[in-house]
Design a protein around this motif. Structure first.
Motif, PDB file in Angstrom:
ATOM      1  N   ARG A 326     -34.350  39.365 -16.316  1.00 23.07           N
ATOM      2  CA  ARG A 326     -33.627  40.392 -15.555  1.00 23.07           C
ATOM      3  C   ARG A 326     -32.581  39.796 -14.617  1.00 23.07           C
ATOM      4  NH1 ARG A 326     -38.038  44.726 -13.252  1.00 23.07           N
ATOM      5  NH2 ARG A 326     -39.385  44.823 -15.076  1.00 23.07           N
ATOM      6  N   MET A 378     -35.737  53.040 -14.814  1.00 21.41           N
ATOM      7  CA  MET A 378     -36.933  52.333 -14.356  1.00 21.41           C
ATOM      8  C   MET A 378     -37.308  52.709 -12.924  1.00 21.41           C
ATOM      9  SD  MET A 378     -36.969  48.528 -16.009  1.00 21.41           S
ATOM     10  CE  MET A 378     -38.508  48.207 -15.161  1.00 21.41           C
ATOM     11  N   PRO A 382     -41.335  52.608 -13.373  1.00 20.24           N
ATOM     12  CA  PRO A 382     -40.995  51.182 -13.424  1.00 20.24           C
ATOM     13  C   PRO A 382     -41.635  50.411 -14.569  1.00 20.24           C
ATOM     14  CG  PRO A 382     -42.669  51.536 -11.771  1.00 20.24           C
ATOM     15  CD  PRO A 382     -42.302  52.901 -12.301  1.00 20.24           C
ATOM     16  N   ALA A 383     -41.617  50.971 -15.765  1.00 20.82           N
ATOM     17  CA  ALA A 383     -42.137  50.279 -16.937  1.00 20.82           C
ATOM     18  C   ALA A 383     -41.014  50.161 -17.952  1.00 20.82           C
ATOM     19  CB  ALA A 383     -43.319  51.037 -17.537  1.00 20.82           C
ATOM     20  N   GLU A 384     -40.770  48.945 -18.426  1.00 23.61           N
ATOM     21  CA  GLU A 384     -39.677  48.737 -19.366  1.00 23.61           C
ATOM     22  C   GLU A 384     -39.901  49.492 -20.671  1.00 23.61           C
ATOM     23  OE1 GLU A 384     -39.699  44.478 -19.352  1.00 23.61           O
ATOM     24  OE2 GLU A 384     -37.931  44.366 -18.043  1.00 23.61           O
ATOM     25  N   GLN A 439     -52.006  43.308 -16.828  1.00 20.01           N
ATOM     26  CA  GLN A 439     -50.806  44.082 -17.101  1.00 20.01           C
ATOM     27  C   GLN A 439     -49.604  43.152 -17.136  1.00 20.01           C
ATOM     28  OE1 GLN A 439     -50.461  47.979 -15.231  1.00 20.01           O
ATOM     29  NE2 GLN A 439     -52.344  47.577 -14.101  1.00 20.01           N
ATOM     30  N   GLY A 441     -45.742  42.077 -17.125  1.00 20.72           N
ATOM     31  CA  GLY A 441     -44.425  42.439 -16.637  1.00 20.72           C
ATOM     32  C   GLY A 441     -43.535  41.217 -16.678  1.00 20.72           C
ATOM     33  N   SER A 442     -42.480  41.247 -15.873  1.00 18.30           N
ATOM     34  CA  SER A 442     -41.491  40.166 -15.904  1.00 18.30           C
ATOM     35  C   SER A 442     -42.094  38.824 -15.468  1.00 18.30           C
ATOM     36  CB  SER A 442     -40.300  40.526 -15.020  1.00 18.30           C
ATOM     37  OG  SER A 442     -40.712  40.769 -13.684  1.00 18.30           O
ATOM     38  N   THR A 444     -45.178  37.750 -15.908  1.00 21.41           N
ATOM     39  CA  THR A 444     -45.970  37.207 -17.010  1.00 21.41           C
ATOM     40  C   THR A 444     -45.063  36.625 -18.083  1.00 21.41           C
ATOM     41  OG1 THR A 444     -47.690  38.870 -16.607  1.00 21.41           O
ATOM     42  CG2 THR A 444     -47.760  37.720 -18.715  1.00 21.41           C
ATOM     43  N   ARG A 445     -44.006  37.363 -18.429  1.00 18.97           N
ATOM     44  CA  ARG A 445     -43.083  36.847 -19.449  1.00 18.97           C
ATOM     45  C   ARG A 445     -42.416  35.560 -18.996  1.00 18.97           C
ATOM     46  NH1 ARG A 445     -41.590  42.245 -20.220  1.00 18.97           N
ATOM     47  NH2 ARG A 445     -39.692  41.940 -19.004  1.00 18.97           N
TER      48      ARG A 445
END
Length: 474
Positions: A326, A378, A382-384, A439, A441-442, A444-445
Protein backbone atom coordinates in the motif's frame (compact mmCIF):
# COMPACT_ATOMS: atom_id res chain seq x y z
CA UNK A 1 -40.72 27.54 -2.78
CA UNK A 2 -39.87 31.24 -2.82
CA UNK A 3 -40.12 33.47 -5.87
CA UNK A 4 -36.37 33.87 -5.69
CA UNK A 5 -36.01 30.11 -5.76
CA UNK A 6 -38.23 29.91 -8.83
CA UNK A 7 -35.93 32.31 -10.65
CA UNK A 8 -32.82 30.17 -10.08
CA UNK A 9 -31.27 28.88 -13.24
CA UNK A 10 -30.52 25.23 -13.73
CA UNK A 11 -26.81 25.88 -13.24
CA UNK A 12 -27.39 27.79 -10.04
CA UNK A 13 -29.65 25.05 -8.77
CA UNK A 14 -26.98 22.45 -9.41
CA UNK A 15 -24.44 24.57 -7.56
CA UNK A 16 -26.80 25.00 -4.63
CA UNK A 17 -27.56 21.31 -4.61
CA UNK A 18 -23.89 20.40 -4.36
CA UNK A 19 -23.27 23.02 -1.69
CA UNK A 20 -26.26 21.95 0.35
CA UNK A 21 -24.91 18.45 0.66
CA UNK A 22 -21.93 19.89 2.50
CA UNK A 23 -24.15 21.11 5.34
CA UNK A 24 -24.33 19.43 8.70
CA UNK A 25 -26.01 16.06 8.20
CA UNK A 26 -27.55 16.34 11.64
CA UNK A 27 -29.86 19.11 10.46
CA UNK A 28 -33.38 18.26 9.36
CA UNK A 29 -33.26 20.33 6.17
CA UNK A 30 -32.88 18.33 2.98
CA UNK A 31 -29.95 19.14 0.69
CA UNK A 32 -32.08 17.70 -2.07
CA UNK A 33 -34.95 20.15 -1.68
CA UNK A 34 -33.53 22.14 -4.59
CA UNK A 35 -34.01 19.06 -6.79
CA UNK A 36 -37.50 20.39 -7.48
CA UNK A 37 -36.08 23.71 -8.74
CA UNK A 38 -35.17 22.28 -12.09
CA UNK A 39 -36.83 18.89 -12.49
CA UNK A 40 -40.25 19.27 -10.93
CA UNK A 41 -41.77 16.96 -8.36
CA UNK A 42 -40.32 13.54 -7.75
CA UNK A 43 -42.12 10.53 -9.26
CA UNK A 44 -44.93 9.09 -7.19
CA UNK A 45 -42.93 5.97 -6.46
CA UNK A 46 -40.48 8.01 -4.38
CA UNK A 47 -41.54 7.65 -0.72
CA UNK A 48 -42.32 11.02 0.80
CA UNK A 49 -44.40 10.13 3.84
CA UNK A 50 -42.83 9.48 7.24
CA UNK A 51 -43.97 5.86 7.12
CA UNK A 52 -42.47 5.22 3.69
CA UNK A 53 -43.11 1.78 2.20
CA UNK A 54 -40.21 -0.53 1.45
CA UNK A 55 -39.00 -0.48 -2.17
CA UNK A 56 -41.24 -2.53 -4.44
CA UNK A 57 -40.17 -6.14 -4.86
CA UNK A 58 -37.69 -5.82 -1.98
CA UNK A 59 -38.65 -7.95 0.99
CA UNK A 60 -36.90 -7.04 4.20
CA UNK A 61 -36.02 -9.53 6.88
CA UNK A 62 -38.92 -8.95 9.27
CA UNK A 63 -38.35 -9.64 12.96
CA UNK A 64 -40.75 -12.19 14.38
CA UNK A 65 -41.25 -9.92 17.40
CA UNK A 66 -40.20 -6.31 16.74
CA UNK A 67 -39.46 -4.13 19.77
CA UNK A 68 -42.51 -2.34 21.12
CA UNK A 69 -42.59 1.43 21.28
CA UNK A 70 -40.93 1.56 24.69
CA UNK A 71 -37.75 0.06 23.24
CA UNK A 72 -37.96 -3.38 24.84
CA UNK A 73 -35.83 -5.93 23.09
CA UNK A 74 -36.53 -9.44 21.94
CA UNK A 75 -34.23 -11.98 23.62
CA UNK A 76 -31.33 -13.28 21.55
CA UNK A 77 -31.97 -16.58 19.80
CA UNK A 78 -28.67 -18.19 20.79
CA UNK A 79 -27.32 -18.12 24.34
CA UNK A 80 -23.85 -17.05 25.36
CA UNK A 81 -21.31 -19.89 25.44
CA UNK A 82 -20.25 -18.91 28.97
CA UNK A 83 -16.58 -19.09 27.95
CA UNK A 84 -13.71 -16.61 28.02
CA UNK A 85 -13.29 -14.55 24.87
CA UNK A 86 -10.51 -15.46 22.50
CA UNK A 87 -8.77 -12.08 22.66
CA UNK A 88 -7.40 -12.57 26.16
CA UNK A 89 -8.62 -9.11 27.16
CA UNK A 90 -9.35 -8.90 30.91
CA UNK A 91 -12.86 -7.58 30.23
CA UNK A 92 -13.58 -10.64 28.11
CA UNK A 93 -13.06 -13.30 30.77
CA UNK A 94 -16.22 -15.20 31.66
CA UNK A 95 -16.12 -13.81 35.19
CA UNK A 96 -15.78 -10.20 34.00
CA UNK A 97 -18.62 -10.69 31.54
CA UNK A 98 -20.91 -12.07 34.25
CA UNK A 99 -20.05 -9.26 36.65
CA UNK A 100 -20.66 -6.61 34.01
CA UNK A 101 -23.94 -8.21 33.01
CA UNK A 102 -25.10 -8.21 36.63
CA UNK A 103 -24.47 -4.45 36.70
CA UNK A 104 -26.15 -3.83 33.34
CA UNK A 105 -29.13 -1.81 34.61
CA UNK A 106 -26.88 0.47 36.66
CA UNK A 107 -24.57 0.90 33.68
CA UNK A 108 -27.41 1.95 31.39
CA UNK A 109 -28.77 4.35 34.02
CA UNK A 110 -25.31 5.89 34.43
CA UNK A 111 -25.34 7.00 30.80
CA UNK A 112 -28.25 9.40 31.35
CA UNK A 113 -26.04 12.49 31.96
CA UNK A 114 -24.27 11.91 28.63
CA UNK A 115 -27.61 11.42 26.91
CA UNK A 116 -28.89 14.63 28.49
CA UNK A 117 -25.87 16.51 27.15
CA UNK A 118 -26.90 15.27 23.70
CA UNK A 119 -30.31 16.91 24.28
CA UNK A 120 -32.15 13.62 24.65
CA UNK A 121 -35.17 14.15 26.90
CA UNK A 122 -35.60 12.17 30.09
CA UNK A 123 -38.87 10.85 28.68
CA UNK A 124 -37.13 9.50 25.57
CA UNK A 125 -34.28 8.03 27.60
CA UNK A 126 -36.67 6.17 29.91
CA UNK A 127 -38.86 5.06 27.03
CA UNK A 128 -36.13 3.63 24.84
CA UNK A 129 -34.08 2.02 27.61
CA UNK A 130 -37.01 0.37 29.40
CA UNK A 131 -36.86 -3.40 29.14
CA UNK A 132 -33.32 -3.65 27.78
CA UNK A 133 -31.34 -6.71 28.85
CA UNK A 134 -27.76 -7.79 28.15
CA UNK A 135 -27.41 -9.96 25.06
CA UNK A 136 -24.32 -11.90 26.10
CA UNK A 137 -24.26 -13.87 22.88
CA UNK A 138 -22.59 -10.75 21.49
CA UNK A 139 -19.50 -11.58 23.53
CA UNK A 140 -18.99 -14.74 21.48
CA UNK A 141 -19.54 -12.82 18.26
CA UNK A 142 -17.23 -9.98 19.28
CA UNK A 143 -14.32 -12.13 20.30
CA UNK A 144 -14.65 -15.10 18.01
CA UNK A 145 -11.97 -15.46 15.38
CA UNK A 146 -13.68 -16.55 12.15
CA UNK A 147 -12.50 -19.78 10.53
CA UNK A 148 -11.83 -17.96 7.25
CA UNK A 149 -12.81 -20.98 5.23
CA UNK A 150 -13.50 -18.87 2.16
CA UNK A 151 -10.80 -17.96 -0.33
CA UNK A 152 -11.03 -14.58 -2.02
CA UNK A 153 -12.29 -16.22 -5.20
CA UNK A 154 -15.04 -18.07 -3.31
CA UNK A 155 -15.89 -14.81 -1.51
CA UNK A 156 -16.28 -13.02 -4.83
CA UNK A 157 -18.25 -15.90 -6.33
CA UNK A 158 -20.77 -15.68 -3.48
CA UNK A 159 -21.19 -11.90 -3.53
CA UNK A 160 -20.96 -11.16 -7.24
CA UNK A 161 -23.49 -13.54 -8.76
CA UNK A 162 -26.02 -13.38 -11.58
CA UNK A 163 -29.10 -13.16 -9.36
CA UNK A 164 -27.72 -10.28 -7.34
CA UNK A 165 -26.58 -8.48 -10.48
CA UNK A 166 -30.02 -8.85 -12.04
CA UNK A 167 -31.65 -7.41 -8.93
CA UNK A 168 -29.13 -4.56 -8.90
CA UNK A 169 -30.03 -3.60 -12.45
CA UNK A 170 -33.72 -3.59 -11.47
CA UNK A 171 -32.95 -1.29 -8.54
CA UNK A 172 -30.97 1.07 -10.76
CA UNK A 173 -33.86 1.27 -13.22
CA UNK A 174 -36.57 1.53 -10.56
CA UNK A 175 -34.90 4.44 -8.76
CA UNK A 176 -33.23 6.10 -11.74
CA UNK A 177 -34.53 9.63 -10.87
CA UNK A 178 -33.12 9.31 -7.36
CA UNK A 179 -29.78 7.96 -8.59
CA UNK A 180 -29.66 10.76 -11.18
CA UNK A 181 -30.21 13.45 -8.56
CA UNK A 182 -27.71 11.98 -6.12
CA UNK A 183 -25.03 11.47 -8.74
CA UNK A 184 -25.40 15.09 -9.89
CA UNK A 185 -25.21 16.36 -6.32
CA UNK A 186 -22.32 14.28 -5.04
CA UNK A 187 -20.37 12.99 -8.02
CA UNK A 188 -20.49 9.53 -6.49
CA UNK A 189 -20.91 6.72 -9.00
CA UNK A 190 -24.43 5.25 -8.86
CA UNK A 191 -23.07 1.77 -9.55
CA UNK A 192 -20.93 1.90 -6.42
CA UNK A 193 -23.96 2.88 -4.32
CA UNK A 194 -26.04 0.09 -5.85
CA UNK A 195 -23.15 -2.30 -5.28
CA UNK A 196 -22.93 -1.44 -1.57
CA UNK A 197 -26.69 -1.90 -1.26
CA UNK A 198 -26.48 -5.30 -2.92
CA UNK A 199 -23.46 -6.63 -1.05
CA UNK A 200 -24.32 -5.26 2.40
CA UNK A 201 -27.90 -6.56 2.53
CA UNK A 202 -28.64 -8.38 -0.74
CA UNK A 203 -30.96 -5.49 -1.59
CA UNK A 204 -32.68 -5.21 1.78
CA UNK A 205 -33.31 -8.93 2.29
CA UNK A 206 -30.50 -9.59 4.80
CA UNK A 207 -30.16 -6.61 7.13
CA UNK A 208 -29.78 -8.35 10.50
CA UNK A 209 -32.42 -8.90 13.16
CA UNK A 210 -30.99 -7.61 16.45
CA UNK A 211 -32.40 -4.49 18.08
CA UNK A 212 -29.66 -1.88 17.70
CA UNK A 213 -30.37 -0.13 21.01
CA UNK A 214 -30.14 -3.39 22.93
CA UNK A 215 -26.98 -4.51 21.13
CA UNK A 216 -25.14 -1.23 21.59
CA UNK A 217 -26.26 -0.98 25.22
CA UNK A 218 -24.89 -4.45 25.86
CA UNK A 219 -21.58 -3.65 24.21
CA UNK A 220 -21.40 -0.30 26.01
CA UNK A 221 -21.62 -2.07 29.38
CA UNK A 222 -19.99 -5.46 28.78
CA UNK A 223 -16.79 -6.42 27.04
CA UNK A 224 -13.64 -4.82 25.76
CA UNK A 225 -14.93 -1.97 23.55
CA UNK A 226 -17.24 -0.17 25.94
CA UNK A 227 -16.11 3.39 25.16
CA UNK A 228 -16.69 2.92 21.44
CA UNK A 229 -20.11 1.35 21.85
CA UNK A 230 -21.23 3.86 24.48
CA UNK A 231 -21.08 6.50 21.77
CA UNK A 232 -22.98 4.23 19.39
CA UNK A 233 -25.65 3.54 22.04
CA UNK A 234 -26.27 7.19 22.91
CA UNK A 235 -26.32 8.08 19.21
CA UNK A 236 -28.95 5.37 18.63
CA UNK A 237 -31.07 7.05 21.33
CA UNK A 238 -30.56 10.39 19.57
CA UNK A 239 -31.90 8.88 16.34
CA UNK A 240 -35.04 7.68 18.10
CA UNK A 241 -35.52 10.88 20.10
CA UNK A 242 -35.25 13.00 16.97
CA UNK A 243 -37.76 10.76 15.18
CA UNK A 244 -35.71 9.89 12.11
CA UNK A 245 -36.42 6.20 12.66
CA UNK A 246 -38.80 4.14 14.75
CA UNK A 247 -37.61 1.44 17.17
CA UNK A 248 -38.80 -1.36 14.90
CA UNK A 249 -36.65 0.04 12.10
CA UNK A 250 -33.49 -0.17 14.20
CA UNK A 251 -32.81 -3.83 13.51
CA UNK A 252 -29.36 -4.80 12.39
CA UNK A 253 -26.15 -6.71 12.91
CA UNK A 254 -24.77 -7.83 16.26
CA UNK A 255 -22.54 -4.73 16.35
CA UNK A 256 -25.38 -2.28 15.64
CA UNK A 257 -25.14 -1.64 11.89
CA UNK A 258 -28.61 -1.21 10.38
CA UNK A 259 -30.43 -0.56 7.14
CA UNK A 260 -29.83 -1.79 3.58
CA UNK A 261 -26.35 -0.24 3.43
CA UNK A 262 -25.54 -0.92 7.10
CA UNK A 263 -25.01 2.39 8.87
CA UNK A 264 -23.62 2.41 12.39
CA UNK A 265 -25.50 4.98 14.52
CA UNK A 266 -22.57 7.44 14.54
CA UNK A 267 -22.14 7.08 10.76
CA UNK A 268 -25.85 7.79 10.39
CA UNK A 269 -25.44 10.93 12.50
CA UNK A 270 -22.53 12.16 10.36
CA UNK A 271 -23.72 11.23 6.88
CA UNK A 272 -27.48 10.64 6.73
CA UNK A 273 -29.50 13.22 4.78
CA UNK A 274 -33.19 13.90 4.29
CA UNK A 275 -33.24 13.72 0.52
CA UNK A 276 -36.96 14.17 -0.09
CA UNK A 277 -37.58 16.84 2.54
CA UNK A 278 -40.09 14.93 4.65
CA UNK A 279 -38.31 15.90 7.88
CA UNK A 280 -36.83 12.46 8.55
CA UNK A 281 -33.56 10.82 7.54
CA UNK A 282 -34.85 7.33 6.86
CA UNK A 283 -32.05 5.10 5.56
CA UNK A 284 -34.09 1.96 6.21
CA UNK A 285 -37.34 2.30 4.26
CA UNK A 286 -36.88 5.42 2.11
CA UNK A 287 -34.84 4.68 -1.05
CA UNK A 288 -34.06 8.34 -1.76
CA UNK A 289 -32.68 8.95 1.73
CA UNK A 290 -30.82 5.65 1.55
CA UNK A 291 -29.14 6.40 -1.80
CA UNK A 292 -28.32 10.01 -0.88
CA UNK A 293 -26.95 9.14 2.55
CA UNK A 294 -24.72 6.37 1.25
CA UNK A 295 -23.39 8.70 -1.42
CA UNK A 296 -22.84 11.47 1.12
CA UNK A 297 -20.79 9.07 3.23
CA UNK A 298 -18.51 8.25 0.30
CA UNK A 299 -18.29 11.89 -0.80
CA UNK A 300 -17.19 13.08 2.63
CA UNK A 301 -14.69 10.23 2.81
CA UNK A 302 -12.99 11.63 -0.29
CA UNK A 303 -14.67 10.09 -3.32
CA UNK A 304 -13.17 11.36 -6.59
CA UNK A 305 -15.92 12.00 -9.18
CA UNK A 306 -15.34 10.56 -12.62
CA UNK A 307 -12.61 8.17 -11.46
CA UNK A 308 -12.79 4.42 -11.08
CA UNK A 309 -11.68 2.30 -8.11
CA UNK A 310 -8.92 0.37 -9.85
CA UNK A 311 -7.89 -1.99 -12.64
CA UNK A 312 -7.19 -5.68 -13.01
CA UNK A 313 -3.58 -6.08 -14.17
CA UNK A 314 -1.12 -8.76 -15.18
CA UNK A 315 2.45 -8.76 -13.89
CA UNK A 316 5.45 -9.76 -16.02
CA UNK A 317 7.62 -12.80 -15.29
CA UNK A 318 10.14 -12.18 -12.55
CA UNK A 319 8.17 -9.27 -11.14
CA UNK A 320 9.34 -8.06 -7.73
CA UNK A 321 6.28 -8.59 -5.53
CA UNK A 322 7.86 -6.56 -2.79
CA UNK A 323 6.31 -3.71 -4.77
CA UNK A 324 2.83 -5.04 -3.91
CA UNK A 325 2.47 -2.76 -0.92
CA UNK A 326 0.00 0.00 0.00
CA UNK A 327 2.89 2.35 0.62
CA UNK A 328 4.13 2.01 -2.98
CA UNK A 329 1.97 4.63 -4.66
CA UNK A 330 3.11 5.12 -8.26
CA UNK A 331 1.46 6.62 -11.32
CA UNK A 332 -0.20 4.21 -13.71
CA UNK A 333 2.39 5.22 -16.28
CA UNK A 334 5.19 4.19 -13.89
CA UNK A 335 3.52 0.82 -13.25
CA UNK A 336 3.20 0.32 -16.99
CA UNK A 337 6.90 1.02 -17.43
CA UNK A 338 7.55 -1.83 -14.99
CA UNK A 339 5.56 -4.19 -17.21
CA UNK A 340 2.31 -4.08 -15.23
CA UNK A 341 -0.46 -3.92 -17.80
CA UNK A 342 -4.16 -4.53 -18.19
CA UNK A 343 -4.77 -8.13 -19.31
CA UNK A 344 -7.05 -7.08 -22.19
CA UNK A 345 -4.36 -4.84 -23.66
CA UNK A 346 -6.31 -1.63 -23.14
CA UNK A 347 -4.41 1.48 -22.03
CA UNK A 348 -4.97 3.15 -18.70
CA UNK A 349 -7.37 6.06 -19.31
CA UNK A 350 -5.60 8.44 -16.88
CA UNK A 351 -1.92 7.59 -16.80
CA UNK A 352 -1.10 10.19 -14.15
CA UNK A 353 -3.43 8.66 -11.54
CA UNK A 354 -1.58 7.09 -8.62
CA UNK A 355 -2.22 3.55 -7.44
CA UNK A 356 -0.81 0.77 -5.33
CA UNK A 357 -0.56 -2.87 -6.35
CA UNK A 358 -2.65 -5.54 -4.63
CA UNK A 359 -1.93 -9.21 -5.34
CA UNK A 360 -4.47 -11.07 -3.17
CA UNK A 361 -3.56 -14.47 -4.60
CA UNK A 362 0.12 -13.83 -5.12
CA UNK A 363 1.98 -14.60 -8.32
CA UNK A 364 -0.56 -17.26 -9.27
CA UNK A 365 -3.57 -14.94 -9.46
CA UNK A 366 -4.60 -11.61 -10.94
CA UNK A 367 -3.19 -8.34 -9.68
CA UNK A 368 -5.03 -5.06 -9.16
CA UNK A 369 -3.90 -1.45 -9.24
CA UNK A 370 -5.91 0.35 -6.57
CA UNK A 371 -6.73 4.05 -6.91
CA UNK A 372 -7.94 6.63 -4.40
CA UNK A 373 -11.56 5.52 -4.65
CA UNK A 374 -10.60 2.02 -3.56
CA UNK A 375 -9.25 3.50 -0.33
CA UNK A 376 -12.53 5.41 0.06
CA UNK A 377 -14.49 2.15 -0.20
CA UNK A 378 -12.19 0.69 2.45
CA UNK A 379 -13.22 3.51 4.80
CA UNK A 380 -16.74 2.13 4.48
CA UNK A 381 -15.44 -1.35 5.37
CA UNK A 382 -11.68 -1.76 5.97
CA UNK A 383 -11.30 -5.13 4.25
CA UNK A 384 -9.57 -5.33 0.89
CA UNK A 385 -11.65 -8.34 -0.18
CA UNK A 386 -14.83 -6.36 0.56
CA UNK A 387 -13.65 -3.29 -1.33
CA UNK A 388 -12.58 -5.46 -4.28
CA UNK A 389 -16.03 -7.09 -4.31
CA UNK A 390 -17.74 -3.67 -4.25
CA UNK A 391 -15.62 -2.33 -7.10
CA UNK A 392 -16.04 -5.45 -9.23
CA UNK A 393 -19.79 -5.66 -8.57
CA UNK A 394 -20.14 -2.03 -9.66
CA UNK A 395 -18.21 -2.70 -12.87
CA UNK A 396 -20.44 -5.70 -13.63
CA UNK A 397 -23.57 -3.62 -13.02
CA UNK A 398 -22.15 -1.11 -15.47
CA UNK A 399 -21.90 -3.87 -18.08
CA UNK A 400 -18.26 -4.79 -17.59
CA UNK A 401 -16.89 -8.34 -17.90
CA UNK A 402 -15.78 -10.74 -15.17
CA UNK A 403 -12.12 -10.73 -14.20
CA UNK A 404 -10.02 -12.01 -17.07
CA UNK A 405 -7.28 -13.94 -15.30
CA UNK A 406 -7.92 -17.19 -13.40
CA UNK A 407 -7.60 -17.62 -9.66
CA UNK A 408 -5.43 -20.40 -8.18
CA UNK A 409 -8.46 -22.46 -7.21
CA UNK A 410 -6.28 -25.51 -6.57
CA UNK A 411 -4.77 -23.89 -3.49
CA UNK A 412 -6.16 -25.02 -0.14
CA UNK A 413 -7.38 -22.24 2.13
CA UNK A 414 -5.61 -22.21 5.49
CA UNK A 415 -7.80 -22.76 8.54
CA UNK A 416 -8.00 -20.15 11.28
CA UNK A 417 -5.62 -22.15 13.49
CA UNK A 418 -3.15 -22.46 10.62
CA UNK A 419 -3.33 -18.74 9.93
CA UNK A 420 -2.70 -18.02 13.58
CA UNK A 421 0.25 -20.41 13.57
CA UNK A 422 1.67 -18.78 10.44
CA UNK A 423 1.56 -15.35 12.10
CA UNK A 424 3.13 -16.72 15.27
CA UNK A 425 5.96 -18.35 13.31
CA UNK A 426 6.56 -15.15 11.36
CA UNK A 427 6.68 -13.22 14.65
CA UNK A 428 9.16 -15.70 16.15
CA UNK A 429 11.45 -15.14 13.17
CA UNK A 430 11.12 -11.36 13.44
CA UNK A 431 9.06 -10.90 10.28
CA UNK A 432 5.66 -10.02 11.79
CA UNK A 433 5.10 -6.86 13.88
CA UNK A 434 1.40 -7.27 14.63
CA UNK A 435 -0.53 -9.27 17.20
CA UNK A 436 -1.26 -12.81 15.93
CA UNK A 437 -5.03 -13.15 15.57
CA UNK A 438 -5.58 -15.42 12.59
CA UNK A 439 -6.74 -12.53 10.42
CA UNK A 440 -4.56 -11.60 7.48
CA UNK A 441 -3.98 -8.00 6.49
CA UNK A 442 -1.18 -5.85 5.14
CA UNK A 443 1.15 -6.58 8.09
CA UNK A 444 0.85 -10.32 7.57
CA UNK A 445 1.50 -10.01 3.84
CA UNK A 446 4.49 -7.76 4.49
CA UNK A 447 5.95 -10.23 6.99
CA UNK A 448 5.35 -13.17 4.69
CA UNK A 449 6.93 -11.34 1.74
CA UNK A 450 10.02 -10.65 3.79
CA UNK A 451 10.22 -14.30 4.84
CA UNK A 452 9.77 -15.47 1.25
CA UNK A 453 12.50 -13.11 0.09
CA UNK A 454 14.82 -14.49 2.79
CA UNK A 455 14.50 -18.02 1.41
CA UNK A 456 14.66 -17.04 -2.26
CA UNK A 457 10.96 -17.69 -2.99
CA UNK A 458 8.73 -15.30 -4.97
CA UNK A 459 7.90 -12.65 -2.37
CA UNK A 460 4.21 -12.38 -3.22
CA UNK A 461 2.80 -12.55 0.34
CA UNK A 462 0.36 -15.33 -0.56
CA UNK A 463 -0.19 -17.67 2.38
CA UNK A 464 -0.29 -21.28 1.20
CA UNK A 465 0.10 -24.64 2.89
CA UNK A 466 3.54 -24.89 1.34
CA UNK A 467 4.62 -21.59 2.90
CA UNK A 468 3.36 -22.75 6.29
CA UNK A 469 5.41 -25.95 5.96
CA UNK A 470 8.51 -23.90 5.11
CA UNK A 471 7.94 -21.74 8.20
CA UNK A 472 7.66 -24.89 10.26
CA UNK A 473 11.07 -25.85 8.91
CA UNK A 474 9.88 -28.97 7.17
Amino acid sequence: MTKTGNRLTRVAAMTLLGAALQTNAAQAQSPFDVFNLFTGALPDKTPAAPAAPRPANVTAQTPSAPPPGNGSARPAVQPWSGEDGGSGHPLMTAQAIREAAANFDNCVASMWPDAQRRRISRESFERYTAGLSPDLRLMDLMDSQPEFTKSIWDYLDILVNDNRLARGREILAQYKPQFDAVERATGVDRYIIASIWGIESNYSTQMGDRYVVNSTATLACVGRRQKYFKDEFITALEILHRGDLRPEQLRGSWAGAFGPTQFMPTAFKRFAVDADGDGRRDVVDNPFDLIASTANNLKKDGWQPGATWGYEVAMPRGFDYMMADRKQMLTLAQWEQMGVKRPNGQPFPRATDKAYLLAPAGAEGPGFLMLTNFRVIMKYNPAEAYALAIGHFADRLRGGPPFVQPWPRHERVLSRSERLELQQLLAQRGFYRGTPDGQFGSLTREGLRNFQASIGAPADGFATGDMLEKLRGR
